[in-house]
Motif scaffolding. Structure first.
Motif, PDB file in Angstrom:
ATOM      1  N   TYR A  83     -21.703 110.252  42.324  1.00 56.55           N
ATOM      2  CA  TYR A  83     -22.777 111.273  42.693  1.00 56.55           C
ATOM      3  C   TYR A  83     -23.510 111.294  44.090  1.00 56.55           C
ATOM      4  CZ  TYR A  83     -22.186 112.140  37.491  1.00 56.55           C
ATOM      5  OH  TYR A  83     -21.501 112.478  36.429  1.00 56.55           O
ATOM      6  N   PHE A 136     -27.982 110.365  38.509  1.00 54.95           N
ATOM      7  CA  PHE A 136     -27.972 109.933  40.097  1.00 54.95           C
ATOM      8  C   PHE A 136     -28.097 108.319  40.017  1.00 54.95           C
ATOM      9  CE2 PHE A 136     -29.467 109.384  44.481  1.00 54.95           C
ATOM     10  CZ  PHE A 136     -28.396 109.547  44.990  1.00 54.95           C
ATOM     11  N   ILE A 143     -27.446 117.237  37.121  1.00 57.62           N
ATOM     12  CA  ILE A 143     -26.133 116.655  36.719  1.00 57.62           C
ATOM     13  C   ILE A 143     -25.652 116.684  35.283  1.00 57.62           C
ATOM     14  CG2 ILE A 143     -24.533 114.688  37.276  1.00 57.62           C
ATOM     15  CD1 ILE A 143     -26.175 113.913  39.472  1.00 57.62           C
ATOM     16  N   TRP A 152     -26.778 106.578  45.548  1.00 58.80           N
ATOM     17  CA  TRP A 152     -28.053 105.780  45.255  1.00 58.80           C
ATOM     18  C   TRP A 152     -28.018 104.421  46.166  1.00 58.80           C
ATOM     19  CZ3 TRP A 152     -29.690 101.485  43.021  1.00 58.80           C
ATOM     20  CH2 TRP A 152     -31.015 101.406  42.624  1.00 58.80           C
ATOM     21  N   THR A 168     -28.239 120.874  40.687  1.00 57.89           N
ATOM     22  CA  THR A 168     -29.140 120.150  40.511  1.00 57.89           C
ATOM     23  C   THR A 168     -29.295 119.296  39.194  1.00 57.89           C
ATOM     24  OG1 THR A 168     -30.416 121.998  39.588  1.00 57.89           O
ATOM     25  CG2 THR A 168     -30.476 121.965  41.973  1.00 57.89           C
ATOM     26  N   PHE A 205     -35.589 109.689  41.255  1.00 57.92           N
ATOM     27  CA  PHE A 205     -34.452 110.438  41.218  1.00 57.92           C
ATOM     28  C   PHE A 205     -34.015 110.602  39.514  1.00 57.92           C
ATOM     29  CE2 PHE A 205     -33.910 109.700  45.480  1.00 57.92           C
ATOM     30  CZ  PHE A 205     -33.291 110.550  46.085  1.00 57.92           C
ATOM     31  N   PHE A 229     -27.806 117.961  44.503  1.00 56.95           N
ATOM     32  CA  PHE A 229     -26.826 116.820  44.206  1.00 56.95           C
ATOM     33  C   PHE A 229     -25.420 117.242  44.057  1.00 56.95           C
ATOM     34  CE2 PHE A 229     -30.709 115.587  41.894  1.00 56.95           C
ATOM     35  CZ  PHE A 229     -30.905 114.346  42.644  1.00 56.95           C
ATOM     36  N   PHE A 251     -26.526 112.493  46.707  1.00 54.07           N
ATOM     37  CA  PHE A 251     -27.891 113.359  47.004  1.00 54.07           C
ATOM     38  C   PHE A 251     -27.530 114.151  48.243  1.00 54.07           C
ATOM     39  CE2 PHE A 251     -32.275 113.559  48.651  1.00 54.07           C
ATOM     40  CZ  PHE A 251     -32.746 114.523  48.055  1.00 54.07           C
ATOM     41  N   SER A 308     -24.218 113.602  52.778  1.00 52.29           N
ATOM     42  CA  SER A 308     -25.000 113.196  51.390  1.00 52.29           C
ATOM     43  C   SER A 308     -24.794 111.621  51.158  1.00 52.29           C
ATOM     44  CB  SER A 308     -24.006 113.947  50.353  1.00 52.29           C
ATOM     45  OG  SER A 308     -22.712 113.744  50.356  1.00 52.29           O
TER      46      SER A 308
END
Lengths: 525, 539, 432
Positions: free
Chosen positions: A510, A106, A452, A86, A450, A102, A301, A512, A83
């Motif tokens: 966080y 995120f 947050i 950002w 999905t 996004f 996420f 992705f 993962s």
């Protein structure tokens, strides 16, 4: 209670679910599996330190050769999950438009001023006691905008920048310790030439007990309640078990599917350019944006929080507090000891069964604690599982209902904020829970969601840290919250325990969790 | 004690918007050189009846900016405005001068209060310009600010008493609830002398009766209008033709309705409530209402029949009943379904905004101000869908919603939620837009998720008349169930609450009721074992 | 009226009020005022009085009864001036005094200069002296006391007379002179009163002048206002002429001390009519909670303020209540009566005006007027009122004397007597 049990006899939900193709081949395996059969592993936190001329996706190609990311389509002997934060995506050179597509949470990261306040990580601009005193050690270090209204920022506000910057999180799951040691060394070696450095690492292990139960470091059976996603077009089973306690829309777990709010869980997009990269990666066209490909479909996420647990501190404090409660209760306090109090902090007994006024909730299956229960019917007032217990704050189920006709609505409402927990322990189990051995241990908390804001942050803010949760006053989660009193409902009068925080945030952000096609696209950057 | 909710919407001179914003910003950060620092505590002491107060500037769009002063307070409005003036008069006056001179008869008053160096009181101007909310809801109805604060102090004292360490603590747990009550009361009475006095009524009988009467009048008026077509037809047409027309129209209306009642592709949300099953659940109430209506209407229709025909009183009864009967039948079977058909026809053509523009800077500004305390404030502005049916629906609907809230909400719970302190809707810009202002508990996310998940039908009913709202079906279906769409739409309709003054920021609506129950118990000299056992749960 | 103090004059303080039919009518009018005000507020809030049929061409008169409009009259001093100048000129011998001025630099300068000698830190001492003397009087009264003269007037004049530094004039009585001059300035006057004033005003001026001269020659001792003023004069600060000092001090002593003997007995009368407020006042007095006691006295005065109306003269054309449907043009020269008694019970702005409410806000009172000419002595009154009334109110079982004596009697506009009874036994045991 017996009536309730017989009611739902035939409707049992065993919690197992699978994705159907093509989604199973696209999503990362971690979404559908906690890798129960791969009890050891390591989390590698990566920083992209390459120079500006390097192609952003090159390192992924190198990784692919040695540790390809595992899809969700079957059992594997070892598994990889990847993962990106950002800043990691930005560093890889993802298109500006894509970065901007996004969701705000995120893009801003977990250490945006207002988010830190909402999550309870800061209080009046300072790190709260839910965070290690020096502040978190690692994060994506997302650049922060100055406040729109400087007066809204308390003087001396911490800025949330961490010493370590993490661009990606690589999780390796294996069957044995030896295997993971060799593999992670190999991975690290392969990545160094690509300018990718391992800046932080944690072994992640299940440490199953002899009885087959996974316990977190304090000793409580863990991971008891997981949501079960359903989607008519993408899961088996395709529909929620009627009256199931844990059903959630797949769109709350994977982007691009219908979510709990009846909308498609919207994810990021990437522009379709003449170079054919999106087609090569296998990214479908985005259903709403004509000139863009769906970068989010089957991605999701991760809210990641590395939590340090002070096991002897926790049990010593509970022992002391239990003693105090005992002296205040000369006629009924004999049962009160540290374990008794700890079980109430969690809301389950050490073995994982939910507490009820007259003992643990009976099991339907002798092997596992029952997870098909509410609170309204038989524990509305919290005489068993205290209203402010960690488990009840984490998922109030139907416990916030005031009248019988609200039970179903409230249960469904609570389920719209569920997260899929994929956390694992780090650090060795402690030998004696009362004796400090000087070793760092804790939980690498990983929550899949999905949205947050509607899921992870909602749970933290509205349930965990909410001082007014369920008509309590000025209390917080007794396990992960700030030091507050905790009401223990009892007859004739509630007790009040004074608790401190022994679970502290040491890093996180966080991330992705891209689908495999999205990873392919990144590799082609 | 009765509470009042009032808001004043003033159109801003476009060139003065920046000045207005800076004047408002200065309230929170008085310039020490020019303004004596007035703390919020000072302000609240000068406005002892105030619960919540806000200043908002809705930015320009289709309209010029709109300055909104919102006040929620105890008692009637007249005495409140001088309080506001005494607290914030010098600060408010230049803000009012940033607003346009009203074009109606209020102009000279505007001139008087905005003239340079004017010493004319603002109160009369504020009062004249104050609008009446179309709907308001008070989550803790009848609780005066003083009472909220007093009972919260009592709660703290109770907790402190129970949690006092040492020997005292031991004794509580061995007492039965009734004795715990008696001992607490004895200990707290010296400090809270008001416990010895009877509790003031939260709602007077007059208030309750008034609410009922207003609701009954509204229902009657609506029924009169809706039964008129059938009644007139019955008066003009013979029975056999009437039957034919009735059957024909029924077939047309229902045929058309069934054809288009279903959801448009991709908009269904499988909610459990629709108009039909909602009506079915209320069938007994509806039948009773129709019977009452029939009886009451006969008292009017019979004399009318006598007046416009040559029939005697006795002879007039049957034709009157016939007309009324047809009127009611036509209303239920044709008129109402026809209106629904019309509505559905409109709904299928509504424009839904899939991606409302959200100014990220404004969004950040809102977030920076939210969630510092358990109670928050929001302000939203919603342009209304055009057309006569929508206009009538939203106005009659708001009136009905308002009265229904007043009559049926007895414990502050909207569905299963008690998160609102003071909220209201009001039509502004001559009815072209409606604004929504709320002082609510917890975060904005929670507040809206709660409503989406627990009362989306009500939300759809209340906001569905707004432009760009997610696709609705038959008035209450779908709509706000599209939670993601709805939240984006709602955020986009919001603007920054520029200034917010709250008499209490950490006593949630739920906690106010909890404190109220504890206080109500402690006001009783003794409790029976049963009521004590119930009372003690709240401690 | 029993006044054992050395009194060189036998003149009564109050002139005999009207008798017979005229007195009855006067009482009826006063009693009927609240109703008249209520009707006026409802239907004709800016009431123009009809011109008398045989009167000469007199400027129009208006009665203003609503809260909003009364505030506007007081706040608009550019259009509504104080009407006292002509009469003040008579008593001051033509010297300008702040009470009669418009908002001019002169006015502000005079007020500022006056505040240099009348200081905030004097208030505690004034309160202390008032309560000490009041306690002495009450303690010596053996359970029965006449409040207007024997308590309030005596204490007020003794304390303020000493504070200002003006003793009884030779061959005259300070309370008599001041009260008579006060009546002349602020109330309608008749031939007898004018004759009195023609005699007393020059004598009063001469008395103060001679006091100034006497004190100056004695080396300026003490710390009263006379001494403070003379020191300012001696230090050469501009403006402190003899004429200015005399006028200012005369303004203070004529305008100030005659008022407490009016409002405090009226307040006590209101308290005696209401069991709970009286009980609260007594509790506050016993606990020496002067802040609460002051709130109680103020609220009592709201029901019977010093005057039902306060006059203003329109010095410019002005539309009152402009922009409302009761707007009315007031031509320059009109007399405008601001009915403070009415404004303080106007339900449009005063919540539950009939309720005795101790939580009322400052803007709900007009007891000291409002705006530019808000009473100069307000702070002194705030300090002295509770201190002066505390000893009496702290007595147990405070009640009216039997018969007429137990009810407030008036001579003209002035309260003349109110006798109360109280228990003397065990009073010393009460906590102070």
């Amino acid at each position: 209670m017996s009536a309730r049990k017989s009611d739902r006899g035939p409707k049992r939900d065993d919690g197992s679910w699978q994705l159907t193709e093509p989604h199973a081949g696209m999503a990362q395996g971690m979404v559908v599996s906690g890798y129960d059969h791969l009890p050891t592993g390591e989390a590698l936190f990566l920083e992209f330190a390459w120079d500006r001329h390097q192609r952003g996706g090159a390192w992924l190609a190198a990784l692919n050769a040695i540790a390809p990311v595992t899809p969700a389509d079957g059992k594997v002997p070892r598994s990889v999950s990847l993962s990106l934060s950002w800043t990691g995506l930005a560093r890889m050179g993802l298109d500006q438009r894509a970065l901007a597509s996004f969701p705000q949470a995120f893009r801003e990261g977990m250490y945006q001023r207002d988010r830190m306040r909402r999550l309870g990580d800061t209080c009046d601009g300072q790190w709260s006691d839910c965070v290690i005193p020096t502040g978190p050690r690692w994060s994506g270090n997302t650049p922060q905008l100055p406040p729109e209204d400087p007066a809204s920022v308390p003087p001396g506000q911490v800025d949330g920048t961490t010493p370590i910057t993490v661009h990606a999180m690589l999780l390796l799951f294996t069957a044995t310790d030896a295997e993971v040691a060799a593999w992670s060394a190999e991975v690290e070696q392969a990545l160094v030439p690509q300018g990718v450095h391992v800046v932080h690492r944690r072994p992640i292990a299940l440490h199953k007990g002899d009885d087959g139960i996974v316990r977190e470091h304090f000793g409580f059976a863990d991971g008891m309640s997981q949501p079960v996603p359903f989607d008519p077009d993408a899961t088996v089973p395709a529909a929620a078990v009627p009256n199931g306690w844990n059903a959630v829309a797949l769109g709350d777990v994977l982007l691009g599917h219908i979510n709990g709010h009846h909308d498609i869980a919207a994810g990021p997009v990437v522009p379709i350019e003449p170079d054919g990269r999106t087609a090569a990666a296998g990214l479908p066209r985005h259903p709403r944006a004509g000139d863009a490909a769906d970068f989010g479909l089957n991605g999701t996420f991760l809210a990641v929080r590395e939590l340090l647990q002070d096991v002897p501190g926790f049990w010593t404090a509970l022992t002391r507090e239990a003693a105090r409660l005992r002296t205040e209760d000369p006629h009924g306090g004999d049962v009160i000891d540290a374990t008794w109090l700890g079980e109430r902090v969690i809301g389950r007994c050490m073995a994982g069964d939910a507490l009820r006024a007259n003992g643990p909730l009976p099991r339907n299956d002798p092997a596992t604690p029952d997870n098909e229960f509410g609170f309204y019917d038989d524990d509305q007032l919290g005489y068993g599982c205290p209203i402010g217990a960690h488990m009840r704050r984490g998922n109030p189920r139907d416990g916030l209902a005031q009248r019988p006709d609200q039970v179903r609505t409230l249960r469904e409402a609570a389920n719209r904020h569920r997260i899929l927990r994929r956390g694992r322990k780090f650090g060795p189990p402690i030998a004696d829970r009362m004796v400090d051995d000087g070793v760092e241990r804790g939980l690498l908390f990983l929550a899949i969601n999905t949205d947050i804001e509607r899921q992870f942050e909602f749970i933290m803010q509205t349930w965990m840290m909410n001082p007014n949760f369920a008509t309590l006053f000025d209390e917080a989660d007794p396990l992960v919250g700030t030091a507050t009193p905790m009401s223990l409902q009892a007859k004739p009068l509630r007790r009040k325990a004074h608790l401190e925080n022994f679970v502290k945030l040491a890093g996180g952000d966080y991330f992705f969790l891209p689908s495999l096609p999205a990873l392919k696209y990144l590799e082609l950057l | 004690m009765r509470q009042t909710t009032s808001s004043i919407a003033l159109e801003v001179k476009p060139d003065s918007e920046a000045l207005l914003l800076s004047l408002i910003a200065r309230l929170d950060r008085p310039d020490a050189a020019t303004q004596p620092a007035m703390t919020k505590t000072d302000l609240l002491a000068r406005m002892p009846s105030l619960h919540f107060f806000s200043l908002t500037v809705f930015p320009r769009g289709v309209f010029d900016p709109l300055f909104v002063i919102e006040a929620n307070f105890d008692g009637p409005a007249g005495p409140f405005w001088p309080q506001l003036e005494a607290a914030l008069g010098p600060q408010l006056r230049p803000m009012i001068a940033c607003c346009k001179r009203p074009a109606d008869g209020c102009g000279p008053l505007y001139d008087a209060v905005t003239a340079p160096g004017s010493r004319r009181d603002l109160a009369p101007y504020l009062q004249t310009r104050a609008g009446k909310p179309s709907v308001y809801h008070h989550g803790n109805r009848g609780m005066s600010r003083q009472r909220v604060v007093n009972e919260a102090a009592l709660f703290s004292a109770v907790e402190a008493e129970l949690d006092a360490a040492g020997q005292v603590a031991q004794t509580w747990r061995i007492l039965p609830p009734a004795d715990i009550h008696a001992r607490l009361r004895e200990k707290l009475l010296p400090q809270f002398a008001w416990l010895a006095q009877p509790a003031p009524a939260r709602k007077t009988l007059g208030e309750k009766l008034g609410d009922w009467v207003r609701l009954a009048v509204l229902v009657l008026a609506v029924l009169v209008v809706l039964t008129l077509p059938g009644q007139i037809a019955a008066g003009l047409v013979e029975t056999d033709r009437l039957v034919i027309a009735f059957v024909l129209l029924t077939a047309i209306v229902w045929g058309s309705l069934l054809r288009i009642a279903g959801p448009l592709e991709g908009t269904a949300t499988h909610g459990r409530t629709n108009l039909l099953n909602f009506a079915w659940r209320q069938i007994f109430k509806i039948l009773i209402a129709l019977a009452v209506f029939f009886a009451v209407a006969m008292l009017v229709v019979t004399p009318t029949t006598v007046a416009i025909s040559h029939l005697s009183w006795r002879e007039a009864v049957i034709p009157s009943a016939r007309a009324l009967g047809w009127g009611i039948a036509a209303m239920v079977v044709i008129v109402l379904p026809a209106l629904v058909l019309w509505l559905r026809w409109l709904e299928r053509r509504d424009s839904t905004q899939d991606a409302p523009t959200i100014d990220e800077a404004v969004m950040r500004l809102m977030r920076e101000r939210e969630d510092h305390t358990p109670i928050n404030h929001m302000a939203a502005m919603i342009p209304l869908k055009p057309g006569i049916l929508r206009t009538v629906l939203v106005h009659v609907g708001h009136r009905g919603l308002h009265l229904a809230l007043r009559v049926f909400i007895k414990d502050g719970y909207l569905a299963s939620m008690r998160t609102i302190h003071f909220a209201h809707w009001a039509f502004v810009n001559n009815g072209a837009r409606m604004m929504f202002l709320s002082n609510y508990d917890l975060s904005w996310e929670t507040y809206f998720d709660d409503f989406i998940e627990k009362a989306h039908e009500g939300l759809t009913l209340a906001f569905g008349s707004g432009e760009g709202f997610p696709p609705t079906r038959l008035l209450i279906q779908d709509g706000a169930s599209h939670g993601t769409l709805f939240k984006a739409w709602a955020r986009h309709s919001m603007t920054v609450s520029r200034y917010w003054l709250a008499a209490y920021t950490d006593i949630t609506s739920d906690q106010i009721e909890r404190n109220f129950r504890i206080a109500a118990g402690l006001r009783q000299p003794t409790l029976t074992p049963e009521s004590a056992a119930q009372w003690i749960v709240d401690l | 009226m029993t006044d054992p103090a050395p009194d060189p004059s036998t003149e009564p303080v109050l002139r005999p009020g009207p008798r017979g039919l005229k007195a009855l009518v006067g009482r009826l009018v006063l009693a009927g005022l609240p109703l008249v005000f209520a009707v006026s507020r409802a239907i004709r809030p800016i009431l123009k009085l009809p011109a008398l049929p045989f009167g000469q061409k007199k400027p129009p008169q208006f009665i203003i009864t609503r809260y909003d409009d009364v505030r506007e009259v007081f706040q608009t001093d550019t259009a509504f001036g104080v009407p006292y100048k002509a009469k003040l000129d008579v008593i001051m011998g033509g010297e300008p005094v702040f009470v009669g001025m418009a908002d001019t630099p002169l006015y502000r300068g005079d007020l500022a200069r006056l505040r240099e000698i009348v200081r905030g830190d004097d208030l505690a001492a004034l309160a202390l002296q008032s309560s000490a003397q009041a306690e002495h009087i009450v303690a010596g009264a053996s359970g029965q006391l006449e409040v207007v003269d024997a308590l309030v007037r005596r204490v007020t004049f003794d304390v303020l007379g000493a504070y200002i530094g003006i003793p009884h004039p030779p061959g005259g009585n300070l309370p008599v002179w001041c009260t008579r001059l006060f009546e002349f300035v602020f109330m309608p006057s008749d031939a007898q009163l004018i004759a009195d004033v023609d005699r007393m005003a020059p004598a009063m001026r001469a008395h103060i002048d001679s006091e100034l001269a006497r004190r100056r020659s004695g080396g300026i001792e003490g710390d009263d206002l006379v001494a403070r003023a003379l020191r300012k004069q001696a230090s050469g600060e501009p403006g402190w002429t003899d004429a200015w000092i005399r006028t200012a001090l005369m303004g203070l002593i004529v305008g100030g001390p005659p008022q407490p003997p009016m409002v405090l007995p009226q307040a006590l009368e209101q308290l005696l009519r209401r069991a709970k407020p009286l009980r609260d006042a007594q509790t506050a007095a016993k606990r020496a909670d002067d802040a609460l006691l002051l709130r109680i006295l103020f609220e009592a005065m709201r029901f019977d303020p010093i005057a039902p109306m306060i006059p203003r003269t329109a010095i410019a054309d002005w539309t009152l209540a402009a922009g409302t449907d009761r707007a009315r043009a007031i031509p320059a020269g009109s007399t405008v009566m601001a009915a403070i008694q009415s404004a303080m019970v106007d339900t449009r702005r005063i919540p539950d005006p009939g309720t005795f409410d101790l939580m009322r806000l400052p803007h709900e009172y007009f007891l000291f007027g409002h705006g530019l000419h808000q009473c100069f002595g307000e702070h002194i009154n705030r300090a002295m009122f509770p201190a002066l009334m505390r000893p009496l109110l702290a007595r147990s079982n405070l009640r009216r004397a039997p018969g007429k004596a137990g009810h407030l009697a008036k001579q003209g506009f002035f309260p003349s007597a109110l006798t109360v009874l109280f228990d003397t036994a065990g009073q010393d045991n009460k906590p102070g």
